[in-house]
Design a protein around this motif. Structure first.
Motif, PDB file in Angstrom:
ATOM      1  N   LYS A  75      -6.672  -4.752  -5.704  1.00 18.97           N
ATOM      2  CA  LYS A  75      -6.985  -4.295  -4.647  1.00 18.97           C
ATOM      3  C   LYS A  75      -8.133  -4.278  -3.643  1.00 18.97           C
ATOM      4  CE  LYS A  75      -2.544  -2.279  -4.712  1.00 18.97           C
ATOM      5  NZ  LYS A  75      -1.061  -0.905  -4.754  1.00 18.97           N
ATOM      6  N   TYR A 121      -7.579  -6.424  -0.642  1.00 19.57           N
ATOM      7  CA  TYR A 121      -7.027  -5.837   0.450  1.00 19.57           C
ATOM      8  C   TYR A 121      -8.590  -6.873   2.070  1.00 19.57           C
ATOM      9  CZ  TYR A 121      -4.061  -2.923  -0.639  1.00 19.57           C
ATOM     10  OH  TYR A 121      -2.870  -2.780  -1.033  1.00 19.57           O
ATOM     11  N   PRO A 142       0.755  -1.044   0.289  1.00 19.22           N
ATOM     12  CA  PRO A 142      -0.116  -0.344   0.178  1.00 19.22           C
ATOM     13  C   PRO A 142       0.451   1.170  -0.028  1.00 19.22           C
ATOM     14  CG  PRO A 142      -0.510  -1.464   1.754  1.00 19.22           C
ATOM     15  CD  PRO A 142       0.508  -1.659   1.149  1.00 19.22           C
ATOM     16  N   TYR A 151     -10.065   0.365   3.452  1.00 22.38           N
ATOM     17  CA  TYR A 151      -9.529   1.126   2.213  1.00 22.38           C
ATOM     18  C   TYR A 151      -9.469   1.481   1.535  1.00 22.38           C
ATOM     19  CZ  TYR A 151      -7.857  -0.417  -2.623  1.00 22.38           C
ATOM     20  OH  TYR A 151      -7.394   0.066  -4.246  1.00 22.38           O
TER      21      TYR A 151
END
Length: 195
Positions: free
Chosen positions: A130, A134, A90, A142
């Protein structure tokens, strides 16, 4: 459908092979490597000035409002869930400083939030891949910040779906609004956009 033990061993072997490759390429090829269930993601482009300035301003804004034992970390290492075959990096990781005292990658379940600034070269990595990875890794919040459009989204509330864990709640925002990331609210009015 039942997965045979050999399938699990084969998946673990494949993940380790990708992990070894990524590790061997880190210092030899430009860009950033990540591992997803689909394979290796290689973002060859160096982040542009507005991308890095956005990361910096988000980090500084978060650190002004978070307690001292938490950090908005922007460096290495990666976050990794070998059991799921996923390794990501990230742009900003909200994590307790104590949880950083580990050898190797961070456990994604120790992150309080992950923030990604959408790159010009591969926006689907942040908006699609993602968004799937995630919640699978157990990252509870997120945040996607998109300098292309001057907007973004905060995703929370992981829940189970037939296709795996997903975020149940999405709050969209535009630059100029304040954004709540976990327990903290930060401004977005100083975030730059791509030209």
């Amino acid at each position: 459908m039942t997965i045979a033990p050999d399938d699990g061993r084969q998946a673990a072997h494949l993940y380790q092979a990708m992990r070894d490759f990524v590790q061997s390429m880190d210092d030899t090829l430009p860009g950033k490597f990540e591992i997803t269930k689909e394979g290796i993601v290689h973002d060859m482009m160096a982040p542009a000035g507005p991308h890095e300035l956005t990361v910096l301003r988000i980090r500084k804004s978060l650190e002004k409002v978070m307690p001292d034992e938490l950090v908005a970390h922007t460096g290495t290492p990666d976050v990794e869930n070998p059991a799921e075959g996923i390794m990501r990096h990230p742009d900003v990781m909200v994590i307790a400083e104590a949880d950083m005292a580990v050898e190797g990658s961070f456990d994604p379940r120790t992150l309080l939030a992950a923030v990604e600034v959408v790159s010009r070269s591969n926006p689907d990595n942040d908006w699609v891949s993602k968004m799937r990875d995630y919640p699978t890794m157990g990252i509870p919040v997120y945040v996607i910040v998109d300098p292309r459009t001057g907007s973004g989204a905060v995703l929370t509330d992981i829940h189970t779906t037939p296709t795996g864990p997903r975020y149940a709640t999405r709050k969209d925002f535009v630059y100029g609004e304040t954004v709540t990331i976990a327990d903290w609210t930060i401004p977005t009015d100083s975030l730059p956009r791509y030209a």
